[in-house]
Design a protein around this motif. Structure first.
Motif, PDB file in Angstrom:
ATOM      1  N   ILE A 236       0.775  -1.220   0.026  1.00 37.86           N
ATOM      2  CA  ILE A 236       0.028  -0.042   0.008  1.00 37.86           C
ATOM      3  C   ILE A 236       0.790   1.267  -0.151  1.00 37.86           C
ATOM      4  N   GLN A 237       1.796   1.114   0.698  1.00 38.49           N
ATOM      5  CA  GLN A 237       3.042   2.304   0.827  1.00 38.49           C
ATOM      6  C   GLN A 237       3.443   2.621  -0.448  1.00 38.49           C
ATOM      7  N   ASN A 238       3.836   1.471  -1.166  1.00 42.42           N
ATOM      8  CA  ASN A 238       4.582   1.615  -2.664  1.00 42.42           C
ATOM      9  C   ASN A 238       3.253   2.216  -3.541  1.00 42.42           C
ATOM     10  N   PHE A 239       2.152   1.870  -3.376  1.00 41.65           N
ATOM     11  CA  PHE A 239       1.029   2.077  -4.028  1.00 41.65           C
ATOM     12  C   PHE A 239       0.946   3.766  -4.069  1.00 41.65           C
ATOM     13  N   VAL A 240       1.125   4.115  -2.726  1.00 35.82           N
ATOM     14  CA  VAL A 240       1.037   5.732  -2.425  1.00 35.82           C
ATOM     15  C   VAL A 240       2.126   6.228  -3.032  1.00 35.82           C
ATOM     16  N   ASN A 241       3.341   5.886  -3.132  1.00 30.17           N
ATOM     17  CA  ASN A 241       4.214   6.681  -3.650  1.00 30.17           C
ATOM     18  C   ASN A 241       4.224   6.610  -5.061  1.00 30.17           C
TER      19      ASN A 241
ATOM     20  N   SER B 164       8.183  12.119   5.463  1.00 29.10           N
ATOM     21  CA  SER B 164       7.066  12.469   6.463  1.00 29.10           C
ATOM     22  C   SER B 164       5.663  12.596   5.887  1.00 29.10           C
ATOM     23  N   THR B 165       5.513  12.840   4.626  1.00 28.38           N
ATOM     24  CA  THR B 165       4.299  12.897   4.145  1.00 28.38           C
ATOM     25  C   THR B 165       3.638  11.451   3.945  1.00 28.38           C
ATOM     26  N   SER B 166       4.588  10.540   3.502  1.00 24.50           N
ATOM     27  CA  SER B 166       4.139   9.178   3.425  1.00 24.50           C
ATOM     28  C   SER B 166       3.606   8.476   4.851  1.00 24.50           C
ATOM     29  N   THR B 167       4.625   8.988   5.715  1.00 25.59           N
ATOM     30  CA  THR B 167       4.277   8.409   7.100  1.00 25.59           C
ATOM     31  C   THR B 167       2.938   8.845   7.635  1.00 25.59           C
ATOM     32  N   LEU B 168       2.570  10.275   7.213  1.00 24.70           N
ATOM     33  CA  LEU B 168       1.459  10.771   7.762  1.00 24.70           C
ATOM     34  C   LEU B 168       0.229  10.003   7.119  1.00 24.70           C
ATOM     35  N   ILE B 169       0.322   9.858   5.638  1.00 32.45           N
ATOM     36  CA  ILE B 169      -0.630   9.459   4.845  1.00 32.45           C
ATOM     37  C   ILE B 169      -1.232   7.985   5.304  1.00 32.45           C
ATOM     38  N   TRP B 170      -0.194   7.224   5.714  1.00 35.41           N
ATOM     39  CA  TRP B 170       0.009   5.790   6.286  1.00 35.41           C
ATOM     40  C   TRP B 170      -0.998   5.954   7.730  1.00 35.41           C
ATOM     41  N   SER B 171      -0.251   6.814   8.497  1.00 33.07           N
ATOM     42  CA  SER B 171      -1.072   7.034   9.775  1.00 33.07           C
ATOM     43  C   SER B 171      -2.743   7.181   9.692  1.00 33.07           C
ATOM     44  N   PHE B 172      -2.772   8.075   8.760  1.00 35.34           N
ATOM     45  CA  PHE B 172      -4.337   8.389   8.508  1.00 35.34           C
ATOM     46  C   PHE B 172      -4.882   7.140   7.949  1.00 35.34           C
TER      47      PHE B 172
ATOM     48  N   THR C 131      -7.827   6.191  10.640  1.00 33.12           N
ATOM     49  CA  THR C 131      -9.384   6.489  10.177  1.00 33.12           C
ATOM     50  C   THR C 131     -10.177   5.641  10.539  1.00 33.12           C
ATOM     51  N   LEU C 132      -9.740   4.287  10.911  1.00 37.75           N
ATOM     52  CA  LEU C 132     -10.702   2.972  11.186  1.00 37.75           C
ATOM     53  C   LEU C 132     -11.166   3.398  12.634  1.00 37.75           C
ATOM     54  N   CYS C 133     -10.543   4.056  13.534  1.00 35.92           N
ATOM     55  CA  CYS C 133     -11.193   4.548  14.864  1.00 35.92           C
ATOM     56  C   CYS C 133     -11.854   5.683  14.654  1.00 35.92           C
ATOM     57  N   VAL C 134     -11.830   6.669  13.868  1.00 37.65           N
ATOM     58  CA  VAL C 134     -12.517   7.765  13.591  1.00 37.65           C
ATOM     59  C   VAL C 134     -13.919   7.485  12.912  1.00 37.65           C
ATOM     60  N   GLY C 135     -14.015   6.404  12.015  1.00 38.95           N
ATOM     61  CA  GLY C 135     -15.367   5.723  11.587  1.00 38.95           C
ATOM     62  C   GLY C 135     -16.038   5.007  12.731  1.00 38.95           C
ATOM     63  N   GLY C 136     -15.063   4.241  13.387  1.00 38.63           N
ATOM     64  CA  GLY C 136     -15.818   3.541  14.629  1.00 38.63           C
ATOM     65  C   GLY C 136     -16.589   4.170  15.621  1.00 38.63           C
ATOM     66  N   LEU C 137     -15.939   5.662  15.758  1.00 33.34           N
ATOM     67  CA  LEU C 137     -16.495   6.474  16.789  1.00 33.34           C
ATOM     68  C   LEU C 137     -17.719   7.087  16.157  1.00 33.34           C
TER      69      LEU C 137
ATOM     70  N   ALA D  94      -6.202   6.635  21.260  1.00 35.42           N
ATOM     71  CA  ALA D  94      -5.290   7.008  22.248  1.00 35.42           C
ATOM     72  C   ALA D  94      -4.208   6.106  22.445  1.00 35.42           C
ATOM     73  N   ILE D  95      -4.346   4.782  22.498  1.00 33.10           N
ATOM     74  CA  ILE D  95      -3.160   3.778  22.803  1.00 33.10           C
ATOM     75  C   ILE D  95      -2.523   3.980  21.360  1.00 33.10           C
ATOM     76  N   GLY D  96      -2.862   3.871  20.168  1.00 35.53           N
ATOM     77  CA  GLY D  96      -2.306   4.034  18.914  1.00 35.53           C
ATOM     78  C   GLY D  96      -1.303   5.354  18.781  1.00 35.53           C
ATOM     79  N   MET D  97      -1.696   6.476  19.085  1.00 33.48           N
ATOM     80  CA  MET D  97      -1.178   7.586  19.158  1.00 33.48           C
ATOM     81  C   MET D  97      -0.044   7.688  19.916  1.00 33.48           C
ATOM     82  N   VAL D  98      -0.215   7.409  21.123  1.00 29.26           N
ATOM     83  CA  VAL D  98       0.917   7.414  22.231  1.00 29.26           C
ATOM     84  C   VAL D  98       1.651   6.446  22.694  1.00 29.26           C
ATOM     85  N   PHE D  99       1.044   5.387  22.407  1.00 31.40           N
ATOM     86  CA  PHE D  99       2.059   4.051  22.947  1.00 31.40           C
ATOM     87  C   PHE D  99       3.451   3.898  22.266  1.00 31.40           C
ATOM     88  N   PRO D 100       3.378   4.043  21.034  1.00 33.40           N
ATOM     89  CA  PRO D 100       4.940   4.266  20.513  1.00 33.40           C
ATOM     90  C   PRO D 100       5.927   4.857  21.415  1.00 33.40           C
ATOM     91  N   TYR D 101       5.280   6.185  21.530  1.00 33.05           N
ATOM     92  CA  TYR D 101       6.347   7.152  22.390  1.00 33.05           C
ATOM     93  C   TYR D 101       6.506   6.787  23.741  1.00 33.05           C
TER      94      TYR D 101
END
Length: 494
Positions: free
Chosen positions: A40-45, A59-67, A71-77, A421-428
């Motif tokens: 998927i990341q290769n397809f985005v590139n 940074s843009t590639s990482t941002l798109i992948w993060s979205f 986005t699954l969580c936003v839709g779930g909400l 929240a776990i997905g955003m904060v846990f890696p740090y």
């Protein structure tokens, strides 16, 4: 005399149909993005290069992948919010079929995203899949809880956790490189969830609306009896207790509208039910299971497992969770929700404390990494036997009909916000604390175990009204309960 297996075969078939388009879809979406991530990341590139003539920045590639992932969580909400209104307005059955249409549309977007040279279609599809999962979990549990007899309520509600674990495993299996996790097939892999949606949409046509919705919400007693006779294959004389419980609940909710989500937080009538829902639902994410899955590959690698074999060990983790959740389904009505949740959190806290020590000392002896693998699988076993299985059926158990849709919505919102929240904060957190990040989860597990074991009454084998009476002893402790929206009349004074 008929056995449960032969008498309730239609109810068991309904359980299968609901699972296919319910929590199974959530499980698939949680795990399915891992295998095709590189493709998927290769397809985005490639898409970015064809549009703008320059490669996409890191940074843009990482941002798109993060979205794409979050986005699954936003839709779930969003789906969880609609879990309060759609099932009330259109009924549980129709709400589930509407939800299937959303998943089918999402699958179409995924399938044609590469042909259209649009990664935005994947983003929209992920949001729609999230919506489908958020609404589907709520309606799935609502449908089951309102269709099951008291003695099977725990087992049937817990099958939702079995389908969730099965969905995680299925997403891992079809995503391996030997099947659909390839450069050519990844759009079809992402569109896979359309198949369960089509299947459930068609099969639900042959099943009735939930009996409790027909009687309590719509006042259709004859329709309720017809649905009960069809699902349970019981004569009217044997349905008297169930109908009497529904009659009491309908009287308590007479001339009322379904409650809003804010009512669940503000009303004293359900204050302790709300706490008993909030803590375990948040605990599904904050009990440390995500940290365990995150650390699993690190522990496997230290034990000398080759990278190409990692996907098969991850299948072992998914299989372990599925087996233990299945065992939980068969023992929950005997052991009770309180014990499974309370002791489950307690033992998870103990095992993670031991894991922290072992990870700290891992370099002292060559056999330490293998012990850590055993500890990891032990924590997953405890999670499947307790928190994962026991938490899913809480809204159906703890709340009366007028509160139930709002309670399911609250539980869903808590789950999706916690996951985000776990997905955003846990890696740090991992980067800063290493293996000591488990201390946070040990603390939460200890708190949850104490709360569940010492403060919450057992719901095993009780009707909705009996459970409400038990909680009213906490809600109106040391005071005389006044009727609040029809609930207080069933309170027990202390």
């Amino acid at each position: 005399m008929k056995t449960n297996l032969t008498q309730y075969w239609r109810l068991y078939l309904l359980t299968l149909v609901l699972g296919i388009g319910g929590t199974l879809q959530y499980g698939i979406q949680v795990s399915i993005m891992t295998s095709p991530a590189k493709h998927i990341q290769n397809f985005v590139n490639q898409t970015w290069l064809s549009r703008y003539g320059v490669p996409v920045g890191d940074s843009t590639s990482t941002l798109i992948w993060s979205f794409m992932v979050s986005t699954l969580c936003v839709g779930g909400l969003a789906g969880s919010f609609h879990g309060r209104t759609l099932p009330v307005k259109y009924g549980r059955k129709t709400a589930m079929q509407i939800n299937n249409v959303v998943a089918i549309l999402a699958a179409v977007l995924m399938m044609f995203s590469r042909m259209a040279n649009s990664f935005e279609m994947i983003l929209i599809g992920r949001f729609m899949y999230g919506y489908n999962a958020g609404l589907g979990i709520n309606v799935h549990l609502m449908y089951l809880g309102e269709s099951a007899p008291k003695r099977l309520r725990g087992f049937l509600s817990l099958t939702s956790s079995m389908y969730l674990s099965c969905g995680k495993l299925l997403g891992q299996v079809i995503g391996i490189k030997d099947l659909m996790g390839t450069e050519d097939l990844w759009p079809y892999l992402l569109a896979f969830s359309g198949l369960p949606a089509i299947l459930q949409f068609l099969l639900l046509l042959y099943f009735p609306e939930t009996p409790r919705y027909l009687y309590i919400d719509k006042g259709d007693e004859e329709g309720c009896k017809k649905a009960l006779r069809w699902l349970w294959q019981e004569e009217d004389v044997n349905l008297k207790l169930e109908l009497e419980d529904m009659r009491k609940e309908r009287e308590s909710a007479q001339a009322e509208k379904a409650k809003a989500m804010l009512d669940v937080f503000r009303s004293r009538s359900v204050r302790w039910q709300m706490l008993a829902l909030l803590i375990p639902c948040a605990g599904l994410q904050f009990c440390g299971i995500n940290a365990i899955y995150f650390y699993a590959f690190h522990i496997f690698r230290e034990s000398g497992v080759a990278d190409e074999k990692m996907q098969y060990l991850s299948l072992g983790i998914g299989t372990t969770e599925l087996i233990t959740v299945t065992i939980c389904a068969f023992i929950i009505d005997r052991a009770g929700r309180k014990k499974l949740l309370g002791f489950g959190y307690l033992f998870m806290g103990i095992m993670m404390s031991v894991l922290i020590v072992m990870l700290t000392l891992k370099d002292l002896y060559p056999w330490m990494p293998y012990l850590n693998i055993a500890l990891l699988f032990t924590v997953i076993c405890v999670y499947g036997l307790g928190p994962s299985g026991g938490s899913m059926c809480l809204p159906a158990d703890l709340f009366l009909q007028v509160w139930r849709p709002a309670a399911f919505a609250v539980g869903g919102v808590i789950n999706w916000v916690s996951l985000f929240a776990i997905g955003m904060v846990f890696p740090y957190v991992v980067e800063g604390m290493g293996q000591f990040c488990f201390l946070i989860f040990v603390g939460y597990c200890t708190f949850s175990a104490t709360f569940m074991l010492y403060f919450i009454p057992e719901t095993k084998g009780k009707t909705s009204m009996e459970i409400t009476e038990d909680f009213n002893k906490l809600n109106f402790k040391n005071s005389s309960p006044e009727p609040e929206n029809g609930i207080g009349m069933f309170a027990t004074k202390l």
